[in-house]
Motif scaffolding. Sequence first.
Motif: not given
Length: 427
Positions: A363-370
């Motif tokens: 979820l963290l990486l998704q929120s940062c565009g990954a």
Amino acid sequence: MTGAPPTAPADPLGELAHRMDGVIAHAVHPDEIAAVLESDGMTDDHIRRTYGRADSFALAEALYERVPRRYPEPSPPAADPWWTGLLGCLLRGLVFALPGLAYVPAAPLLKGAALGPLLAGALTGWAWNQALSHRAHSWLALGDRPAALRCLRTGAAVGTLLSTAAAVVSAGPGQWHAAVFASAQALYVSAATALLVLGRERALLYALLPTAGATALTLLDDLPPWSRSALLAASLAAATVLAVGLGAGTLVLYTALGDVLAGRPGAAVAAPAAVALTLSMGPAEWLLRRFRDGTVAGLRVSTALGEFRRCTAAVLAECLCGYLAILFVLAVAGTVLWPGAPAFGGVRSATLLLVGAVLWTGLLLQSCGAANQVAAVCAGAAAVQTLALLAGTGGPAIVGLCVAAASASVLAVLVRVLLGRATAHRL
């Protein structure tokens, strides 16, 4: 003869002071006023003839002395785009968890049902509604609420049809009841997606009250099939009416349904791991926003890239450890409170915590565009676990542990590489 009263001589300096009041009152030095005068085209000759001062600097000093200082109040701090209330996140976690209670009163109705239709419908709906939610949020971010509503209205209907089709195709002879349940589940998930995107968590919570009541009554006393169906249908209808006007999902399902895959279907229907993972999504969302808030603060105070990376690493460790601690407590509590729950320890606890780490870092990486990288890791892990189980390689518990550990390791590397860049934390 009485004439008109004499008029007071004009005060050009006073008129100029009145006209430039805002500029003069906010000035911290007369030179600021002189710069404005010169930019307005006032020449020294004009200043001598009109105001009786030698030049723009002398006129500026006279104006500075005449008008008291009135410095503007400092602007209020900008609203924190990542702030969110803990209570709201906990409510969302509860809303995520309550639908799982439907399997308790529905257990007799699903007697003898195969997992295929349920899994196919759930995975199809999960993947579709994640994409639908992202699309609708994008419209909302652009300020186009009507477009978001049209997106949800059309997307929810298509998602329900796709999930139902997946369940029907996966159902074997005599499995129509599982396909019907999967179809109803798909309709609920689509409605819930629309309500959650629009910030209607409380309405969805109220819609789930009949399901919660059915679960409580089932645990206290046996209910006839018609009443079980009626209560479940009430929640479905309420959620649907209120809504009108894949990869990581597979890992969670394997964790929650591990006992089914091992041949113990009774214990897995409400496995504490599934309840813990679902309830933890509320705190996970709050900690995710706390991490983003911490990194934005780090961007403001850090003067070197190394300093920023250390700040990011500290905030990441704090938030991830906090989430895993909450997940562990929820799993232990579920094991203690749920009758007949499998023992929580060893491989089971390690797998749950690793899956939790995969979910939160994903979820963290998704929120940062990954999002693409996360999807590739989770889909690859799900495919490896599925093939291993179909081939009968090792025990399901060991396979799940190995796959979760590998996924968590890959995502940890991605976090280290991608989130060490300041540009990944832009608002």
